[in-house]
Write a protein that holds these residues in place. Structure first.
Motif, mmCIF file in Angstrom:
data_model
loop_
_atom_site.group_PDB
_atom_site.id
_atom_site.type_symbol
_atom_site.label_atom_id
_atom_site.label_comp_id
_atom_site.label_asym_id
_atom_site.label_seq_id
_atom_site.Cartn_x
_atom_site.Cartn_y
_atom_site.Cartn_z
ATOM 1 N N ILE A 270 0.957 -0.986 0.122
ATOM 2 C CA ILE A 270 0.460 -0.189 0.508
ATOM 3 C C ILE A 270 0.555 1.443 -0.322
ATOM 4 C CG2 ILE A 270 -1.556 1.247 1.599
ATOM 5 C CD1 ILE A 270 -1.544 -2.283 1.902
ATOM 6 N N LEU A 271 0.586 1.640 -1.297
ATOM 7 C CA LEU A 271 2.197 3.191 -1.125
ATOM 8 C C LEU A 271 1.110 4.334 -0.626
ATOM 9 C CD1 LEU A 271 3.078 2.274 -5.086
ATOM 10 C CD2 LEU A 271 4.373 1.687 -2.948
ATOM 11 N N ASP A 272 1.338 5.006 0.660
ATOM 12 C CA ASP A 272 0.604 6.169 0.599
ATOM 13 C C ASP A 272 -1.213 6.742 0.876
ATOM 14 O OD1 ASP A 272 1.667 8.050 2.483
ATOM 15 O OD2 ASP A 272 0.797 9.724 0.587
ATOM 16 N N GLY A 273 -1.817 4.906 1.156
ATOM 17 C CA GLY A 273 -2.530 4.850 1.348
ATOM 18 C C GLY A 273 -3.918 6.396 1.834
ATOM 19 N N ALA A 274 -5.309 5.851 1.408
ATOM 20 C CA ALA A 274 -5.709 6.074 2.469
ATOM 21 C C ALA A 274 -7.301 5.666 3.210
ATOM 22 C CB ALA A 274 -6.105 7.830 1.225
ATOM 23 N N GLY A 275 -7.816 6.202 3.621
ATOM 24 C CA GLY A 275 -9.584 5.867 3.842
ATOM 25 C C GLY A 275 -9.222 4.453 4.925
ATOM 26 N N PHE A 276 -8.227 3.798 5.551
ATOM 27 C CA PHE A 276 -8.679 2.660 6.334
ATOM 28 C C PHE A 276 -9.414 2.875 6.931
ATOM 29 C CE2 PHE A 276 -3.516 3.718 5.087
ATOM 30 C CZ PHE A 276 -3.610 2.941 4.537
ATOM 31 N N ASP A 277 -9.513 3.572 7.939
ATOM 32 C CA ASP A 277 -10.535 3.641 9.088
ATOM 33 C C ASP A 277 -11.527 5.148 8.713
ATOM 34 O OD1 ASP A 277 -12.577 3.715 11.257
ATOM 35 O OD2 ASP A 277 -10.293 2.992 12.762
ATOM 36 N N LEU A 278 -12.526 5.453 8.656
ATOM 37 C CA LEU A 278 -13.412 6.573 7.650
ATOM 38 C C LEU A 278 -13.386 6.801 8.930
ATOM 39 C CD1 LEU A 278 -14.208 5.033 4.391
ATOM 40 C CD2 LEU A 278 -12.692 7.028 4.757
ATOM 41 N N LEU A 279 -14.797 5.894 10.072
ATOM 42 C CA LEU A 279 -14.792 6.449 10.831
ATOM 43 C C LEU A 279 -14.884 7.499 11.641
ATOM 44 C CD1 LEU A 279 -16.781 2.759 12.282
ATOM 45 C CD2 LEU A 279 -18.136 5.010 11.073
ATOM 46 N N ASP A 280 -12.946 7.275 11.838
ATOM 47 C CA ASP A 280 -12.135 7.833 12.536
ATOM 48 C C ASP A 280 -11.533 8.686 11.530
ATOM 49 O OD1 ASP A 280 -9.608 8.422 14.064
ATOM 50 O OD2 ASP A 280 -8.683 8.443 12.287
ATOM 51 N N VAL A 281 -11.698 8.921 10.239
ATOM 52 C CA VAL A 281 -10.918 10.357 8.855
ATOM 53 C C VAL A 281 -12.520 11.183 8.832
ATOM 54 C CG1 VAL A 281 -10.541 11.038 6.769
ATOM 55 C CG2 VAL A 281 -9.657 8.540 7.658
ATOM 56 N N MET A 282 -13.584 10.406 8.823
ATOM 57 C CA MET A 282 -14.749 11.211 8.417
ATOM 58 C C MET A 282 -15.120 12.577 9.319
ATOM 59 S SD MET A 282 -15.088 11.270 5.407
ATOM 60 C CE MET A 282 -15.832 12.170 5.017
ATOM 61 N N PRO A 283 -15.217 12.658 10.651
ATOM 62 C CA PRO A 283 -15.136 13.409 12.124
ATOM 63 C C PRO A 283 -14.060 14.168 12.312
ATOM 64 C CG PRO A 283 -15.472 11.397 12.791
ATOM 65 C CD PRO A 283 -14.849 10.693 11.730
ATOM 66 N N ARG A 284 -13.131 14.292 11.202
ATOM 67 C CA ARG A 284 -12.015 15.149 11.844
ATOM 68 C C ARG A 284 -11.882 15.792 10.594
ATOM 69 N NH1 ARG A 284 -7.463 12.839 15.821
ATOM 70 N NH2 ARG A 284 -8.882 11.209 16.464
ATOM 71 N N PRO A 285 -10.842 16.722 10.430
ATOM 72 C CA PRO A 285 -10.788 17.972 8.771
ATOM 73 C C PRO A 285 -10.194 16.847 8.164
ATOM 74 C CG PRO A 285 -9.835 19.079 11.272
ATOM 75 C CD PRO A 285 -10.408 17.846 11.509
ATOM 76 N N HIS A 286 -10.851 16.884 7.150
ATOM 77 C CA HIS A 286 -9.860 16.108 5.880
ATOM 78 C C HIS A 286 -10.161 17.209 4.609
ATOM 79 C CE1 HIS A 286 -14.140 15.366 6.564
ATOM 80 N NE2 HIS A 286 -14.931 15.220 5.304
ATOM 81 N N ALA A 287 -9.742 16.095 3.270
ATOM 82 C CA ALA A 287 -9.870 17.160 1.804
ATOM 83 C C ALA A 287 -11.341 16.583 1.530
ATOM 84 C CB ALA A 287 -8.780 16.276 1.051
ATOM 85 N N PRO A 288 -11.702 17.836 0.990
ATOM 86 C CA PRO A 288 -13.213 17.791 0.363
ATOM 87 C C PRO A 288 -13.560 16.345 -0.427
ATOM 88 C CG PRO A 288 -12.636 19.669 0.218
ATOM 89 C CD PRO A 288 -11.118 18.996 0.678
ATOM 90 N N PHE A 289 -12.978 15.917 -1.097
ATOM 91 C CA PHE A 289 -13.042 14.797 -2.078
ATOM 92 C C PHE A 289 -13.645 14.052 -1.135
ATOM 93 C CE2 PHE A 289 -8.563 14.520 -1.761
ATOM 94 C CZ PHE A 289 -8.164 13.279 -1.104
#
Length: 278
Positions: A166-185
Protein backbone atom coordinates in the motif's frame (compact mmCIF):
# COMPACT_ATOMS: atom_id res chain seq x y z
CA UNK A 1 -6.54 14.33 -26.15
CA UNK A 2 -5.14 11.28 -27.98
CA UNK A 3 -7.46 8.29 -28.49
CA UNK A 4 -6.70 5.52 -25.94
CA UNK A 5 -5.29 3.02 -28.47
CA UNK A 6 -2.95 5.63 -29.94
CA UNK A 7 -1.80 6.51 -26.43
CA UNK A 8 -1.06 2.83 -25.72
CA UNK A 9 0.85 2.48 -29.01
CA UNK A 10 2.99 5.53 -28.21
CA UNK A 11 3.60 4.20 -24.70
CA UNK A 12 4.76 0.83 -26.07
CA UNK A 13 7.05 2.61 -28.57
CA UNK A 14 8.52 4.74 -25.78
CA UNK A 15 9.24 1.64 -23.74
CA UNK A 16 10.96 -0.04 -26.65
CA UNK A 17 13.15 3.02 -27.30
CA UNK A 18 13.94 4.01 -23.71
CA UNK A 19 14.10 0.56 -22.17
CA UNK A 20 15.69 -1.91 -24.60
CA UNK A 21 15.39 -4.76 -22.08
CA UNK A 22 11.61 -4.44 -22.24
CA UNK A 23 11.30 -4.32 -26.01
CA UNK A 24 10.43 -8.02 -26.15
CA UNK A 25 7.70 -7.81 -23.49
CA UNK A 26 4.19 -8.60 -24.69
CA UNK A 27 1.52 -5.99 -23.89
CA UNK A 28 -2.17 -6.89 -23.92
CA UNK A 29 -3.99 -3.59 -23.56
CA UNK A 30 -7.60 -2.84 -22.60
CA UNK A 31 -8.47 -6.38 -21.64
CA UNK A 32 -12.10 -6.63 -20.44
CA UNK A 33 -12.72 -8.21 -17.05
CA UNK A 34 -16.32 -6.99 -16.71
CA UNK A 35 -19.24 -5.73 -18.79
CA UNK A 36 -18.65 -2.00 -18.23
CA UNK A 37 -16.33 -0.11 -20.58
CA UNK A 38 -14.29 1.07 -17.59
CA UNK A 39 -13.65 -2.47 -16.32
CA UNK A 40 -10.43 -3.06 -18.24
CA UNK A 41 -6.80 -3.91 -17.52
CA UNK A 42 -3.43 -3.84 -19.27
CA UNK A 43 -1.33 -6.99 -19.07
CA UNK A 44 2.46 -6.99 -19.57
CA UNK A 45 4.17 -10.36 -20.01
CA UNK A 46 7.90 -11.08 -20.19
CA UNK A 47 8.85 -12.97 -23.33
CA UNK A 48 11.97 -14.56 -21.86
CA UNK A 49 11.67 -18.35 -21.38
CA UNK A 50 10.65 -19.23 -17.82
CA UNK A 51 11.37 -22.42 -15.90
CA UNK A 52 8.26 -21.84 -13.78
CA UNK A 53 5.08 -19.73 -14.00
CA UNK A 54 5.66 -16.02 -13.47
CA UNK A 55 4.64 -14.27 -10.26
CA UNK A 56 2.01 -11.59 -10.81
CA UNK A 57 2.15 -7.94 -9.77
CA UNK A 58 -1.25 -6.22 -9.87
CA UNK A 59 -1.20 -2.40 -9.87
CA UNK A 60 -4.16 -0.28 -8.73
CA UNK A 61 -3.83 3.43 -9.52
CA UNK A 62 -4.85 6.27 -7.21
CA UNK A 63 -6.72 9.46 -7.98
CA UNK A 64 -9.14 10.30 -5.14
CA UNK A 65 -11.61 7.65 -6.36
CA UNK A 66 -12.49 9.90 -9.33
CA UNK A 67 -9.35 10.27 -11.47
CA UNK A 68 -6.37 8.25 -12.68
CA UNK A 69 -5.60 5.67 -15.33
CA UNK A 70 -3.87 2.29 -15.51
CA UNK A 71 -1.48 3.42 -18.27
CA UNK A 72 -0.29 6.70 -16.72
CA UNK A 73 3.49 7.01 -16.66
CA UNK A 74 3.64 7.52 -12.89
CA UNK A 75 1.57 4.37 -12.42
CA UNK A 76 3.51 1.89 -14.56
CA UNK A 77 6.76 3.12 -16.11
CA UNK A 78 9.28 2.49 -13.32
CA UNK A 79 7.42 -0.60 -12.10
CA UNK A 80 7.59 -2.19 -15.55
CA UNK A 81 11.27 -1.31 -15.87
CA UNK A 82 12.04 -2.95 -12.52
CA UNK A 83 9.82 -6.05 -12.37
CA UNK A 84 9.35 -7.14 -16.00
CA UNK A 85 13.05 -8.01 -16.48
CA UNK A 86 12.79 -10.11 -13.30
CA UNK A 87 10.14 -12.25 -14.97
CA UNK A 88 6.98 -10.86 -13.37
CA UNK A 89 3.67 -10.64 -15.19
CA UNK A 90 2.26 -7.17 -14.47
CA UNK A 91 -1.42 -6.25 -14.64
CA UNK A 92 -2.49 -2.60 -14.28
CA UNK A 93 -6.20 -2.28 -13.50
CA UNK A 94 -8.86 0.36 -14.12
CA UNK A 95 -12.12 0.35 -12.20
CA UNK A 96 -15.18 2.50 -12.62
CA UNK A 97 -14.74 5.90 -10.99
CA UNK A 98 -16.97 8.48 -9.33
CA UNK A 99 -19.59 9.63 -10.04
CA UNK A 100 -20.36 6.37 -11.85
CA UNK A 101 -19.34 4.17 -8.92
CA UNK A 102 -18.78 4.82 -5.22
CA UNK A 103 -15.56 3.56 -3.60
CA UNK A 104 -17.11 0.32 -2.28
CA UNK A 105 -18.37 -0.46 -5.81
CA UNK A 106 -14.86 0.30 -7.13
CA UNK A 107 -13.48 -2.25 -4.67
CA UNK A 108 -15.96 -4.78 -6.05
CA UNK A 109 -14.60 -4.02 -9.52
CA UNK A 110 -11.12 -4.79 -8.23
CA UNK A 111 -12.45 -8.08 -6.87
CA UNK A 112 -13.81 -8.96 -10.30
CA UNK A 113 -10.47 -8.01 -11.85
CA UNK A 114 -8.56 -10.26 -9.46
CA UNK A 115 -10.97 -13.13 -10.12
CA UNK A 116 -10.40 -12.61 -13.87
CA UNK A 117 -6.61 -12.45 -13.43
CA UNK A 118 -6.74 -15.72 -11.46
CA UNK A 119 -8.67 -17.39 -14.30
CA UNK A 120 -6.48 -15.99 -17.07
CA UNK A 121 -3.10 -16.52 -15.40
CA UNK A 122 -2.41 -20.04 -16.76
CA UNK A 123 -2.79 -18.75 -20.33
CA UNK A 124 -0.13 -16.14 -19.52
CA UNK A 125 2.22 -18.76 -17.99
CA UNK A 126 1.71 -16.94 -14.69
CA UNK A 127 0.97 -18.26 -11.20
CA UNK A 128 -2.13 -16.83 -9.47
CA UNK A 129 -0.91 -18.32 -6.18
CA UNK A 130 2.00 -15.86 -6.34
CA UNK A 131 0.00 -12.65 -6.78
CA UNK A 132 1.06 -9.36 -5.18
CA UNK A 133 -1.41 -6.46 -5.23
CA UNK A 134 0.03 -2.92 -5.06
CA UNK A 135 -2.15 0.17 -4.76
CA UNK A 136 -1.42 3.88 -4.42
CA UNK A 137 -3.56 6.35 -2.45
CA UNK A 138 -7.24 5.56 -3.16
CA UNK A 139 -6.02 2.41 -4.93
CA UNK A 140 -4.50 1.36 -1.61
CA UNK A 141 -7.90 1.90 0.01
CA UNK A 142 -9.60 -0.30 -2.60
CA UNK A 143 -7.25 -3.22 -2.08
CA UNK A 144 -7.37 -3.01 1.73
CA UNK A 145 -11.18 -2.84 1.65
CA UNK A 146 -11.36 -5.86 -0.65
CA UNK A 147 -8.93 -7.80 1.54
CA UNK A 148 -10.86 -6.88 4.69
CA UNK A 149 -14.36 -7.63 3.36
CA UNK A 150 -14.73 -11.40 3.06
CA UNK A 151 -18.32 -11.12 1.79
CA UNK A 152 -17.18 -8.82 -1.02
CA UNK A 153 -14.49 -11.27 -2.08
CA UNK A 154 -17.04 -14.09 -2.12
CA UNK A 155 -19.45 -12.02 -4.23
CA UNK A 156 -16.78 -11.19 -6.78
CA UNK A 157 -14.98 -14.54 -6.77
CA UNK A 158 -11.66 -12.99 -5.74
CA UNK A 159 -9.30 -15.25 -3.77
CA UNK A 160 -6.92 -13.74 -1.24
CA UNK A 161 -3.61 -12.85 -2.82
CA UNK A 162 -0.10 -13.51 -1.49
CA UNK A 163 0.66 -10.01 -0.15
CA UNK A 164 -0.34 -6.34 -0.36
CA UNK A 165 1.80 -3.25 -0.91
CA UNK A 166 0.00 0.00 0.00
CA UNK A 167 1.65 3.19 -1.25
CA UNK A 168 0.61 6.18 0.89
CA UNK A 169 -2.86 4.70 1.23
CA UNK A 170 -6.02 6.50 2.28
CA UNK A 171 -9.26 5.86 4.12
CA UNK A 172 -8.26 2.87 6.25
CA UNK A 173 -10.61 3.84 9.10
CA UNK A 174 -13.28 6.18 7.78
CA UNK A 175 -15.08 6.33 11.11
CA UNK A 176 -11.93 8.01 12.40
CA UNK A 177 -11.16 10.07 9.29
CA UNK A 178 -14.54 11.59 8.48
CA UNK A 179 -15.31 13.36 11.81
CA UNK A 180 -11.87 15.03 11.70
CA UNK A 181 -10.66 17.71 9.26
CA UNK A 182 -10.19 16.06 5.87
CA UNK A 183 -9.88 16.86 2.18
CA UNK A 184 -13.19 17.86 0.51
CA UNK A 185 -13.07 14.93 -1.92
CA UNK A 186 -13.69 12.58 1.02
CA UNK A 187 -17.17 14.10 1.38
CA UNK A 188 -17.78 13.55 -2.32
CA UNK A 189 -16.64 9.95 -2.01
CA UNK A 190 -18.24 8.92 1.29
CA UNK A 191 -21.00 11.42 2.06
CA UNK A 192 -22.23 12.32 5.53
CA UNK A 193 -23.86 9.06 6.67
CA UNK A 194 -21.74 7.04 9.16
CA UNK A 195 -23.42 3.87 7.91
CA UNK A 196 -21.95 4.54 4.46
CA UNK A 197 -18.58 5.26 6.02
CA UNK A 198 -18.63 1.86 7.70
CA UNK A 199 -19.48 0.00 4.47
CA UNK A 200 -16.46 1.54 2.72
CA UNK A 201 -14.09 1.41 5.71
CA UNK A 202 -11.50 -1.40 5.78
CA UNK A 203 -11.25 -1.14 9.58
CA UNK A 204 -15.00 -1.62 9.99
CA UNK A 205 -15.13 -4.55 7.56
CA UNK A 206 -11.99 -6.32 8.77
CA UNK A 207 -12.66 -10.06 9.11
CA UNK A 208 -10.59 -13.21 9.05
CA UNK A 209 -7.22 -13.95 7.51
CA UNK A 210 -5.51 -11.07 5.69
CA UNK A 211 -2.59 -11.01 3.24
CA UNK A 212 0.68 -9.78 4.75
CA UNK A 213 0.87 -6.05 4.10
CA UNK A 214 3.61 -3.49 3.60
CA UNK A 215 2.55 0.12 4.19
CA UNK A 216 4.79 2.75 2.56
CA UNK A 217 3.95 6.21 3.87
CA UNK A 218 5.18 9.77 3.48
CA UNK A 219 7.03 11.22 6.46
CA UNK A 220 6.59 14.75 5.06
CA UNK A 221 3.13 15.02 6.69
CA UNK A 222 1.97 13.59 10.04
CA UNK A 223 -1.24 11.81 8.99
CA UNK A 224 -0.13 9.21 6.40
CA UNK A 225 2.16 7.21 8.69
CA UNK A 226 -0.09 7.66 11.73
CA UNK A 227 -3.11 6.27 9.89
CA UNK A 228 -1.12 3.50 8.22
CA UNK A 229 0.36 2.48 11.57
CA UNK A 230 -3.09 2.33 13.17
CA UNK A 231 -4.34 -0.02 10.47
CA UNK A 232 -1.14 -2.09 10.57
CA UNK A 233 -1.71 -2.48 14.32
CA UNK A 234 -5.26 -3.74 13.66
CA UNK A 235 -3.90 -6.36 11.28
CA UNK A 236 -1.23 -7.57 13.69
CA UNK A 237 -3.69 -7.58 16.61
CA UNK A 238 -5.73 -10.25 14.85
CA UNK A 239 -2.70 -12.35 14.00
CA UNK A 240 -1.76 -10.88 10.65
CA UNK A 241 1.57 -9.57 9.40
CA UNK A 242 2.10 -5.88 8.68
CA UNK A 243 5.20 -3.77 8.13
CA UNK A 244 5.56 -0.01 7.76
CA UNK A 245 8.23 1.95 5.90
CA UNK A 246 8.32 5.74 6.06
CA UNK A 247 9.98 7.62 3.20
CA UNK A 248 10.76 11.32 2.79
CA UNK A 249 8.85 11.65 -0.48
CA UNK A 250 5.62 13.42 -1.26
CA UNK A 251 2.38 11.63 -2.06
CA UNK A 252 2.93 11.53 -5.84
CA UNK A 253 6.63 10.62 -5.63
CA UNK A 254 5.91 7.60 -3.43
CA UNK A 255 4.06 6.09 -6.39
CA UNK A 256 6.11 7.32 -9.32
CA UNK A 257 9.47 6.40 -7.75
CA UNK A 258 8.62 2.73 -7.13
CA UNK A 259 10.92 0.74 -9.40
CA UNK A 260 13.62 3.41 -9.61
CA UNK A 261 16.96 2.95 -7.88
CA UNK A 262 16.14 4.06 -4.33
CA UNK A 263 15.62 2.78 -0.79
CA UNK A 264 11.84 2.65 -1.25
CA UNK A 265 12.14 0.21 -4.15
CA UNK A 266 14.66 -1.89 -2.26
CA UNK A 267 12.35 -2.15 0.76
CA UNK A 268 9.37 -3.11 -1.41
CA UNK A 269 11.42 -5.62 -3.39
CA UNK A 270 12.72 -7.26 -0.22
CA UNK A 271 9.19 -7.55 1.16
CA UNK A 272 7.83 -9.07 -2.07
CA UNK A 273 10.69 -11.57 -2.33
CA UNK A 274 10.21 -12.61 1.29
CA UNK A 275 6.49 -13.21 0.74
CA UNK A 276 7.03 -15.19 -2.45
CA UNK A 277 9.63 -17.32 -0.65
CA UNK A 278 7.21 -18.32 2.11
Amino acid sequence: MRPPRLRHSLFALALAIALPALASAAALTDQRYGPDAAQIADVYLPDAPRARPAPILVIVHGGSWKNGDKAAAEVVDNKLAHWLPQGYAIVSVNTRLMPQARPDAQAEDLGRAIAWITQQAPSWQADPANMIVMGHSSGGHLLTLLAADDAMRQRTGAPLWRASVILDGAGFDLLDVMPRPHAPFYDEAFGADPARWAVASPAAQLRGVQPPALFVCSTLRPDPCRRAQRYADLLTAQGGQAELVGVARNHAQINADVGADNDETRAISAFIKAQLAR
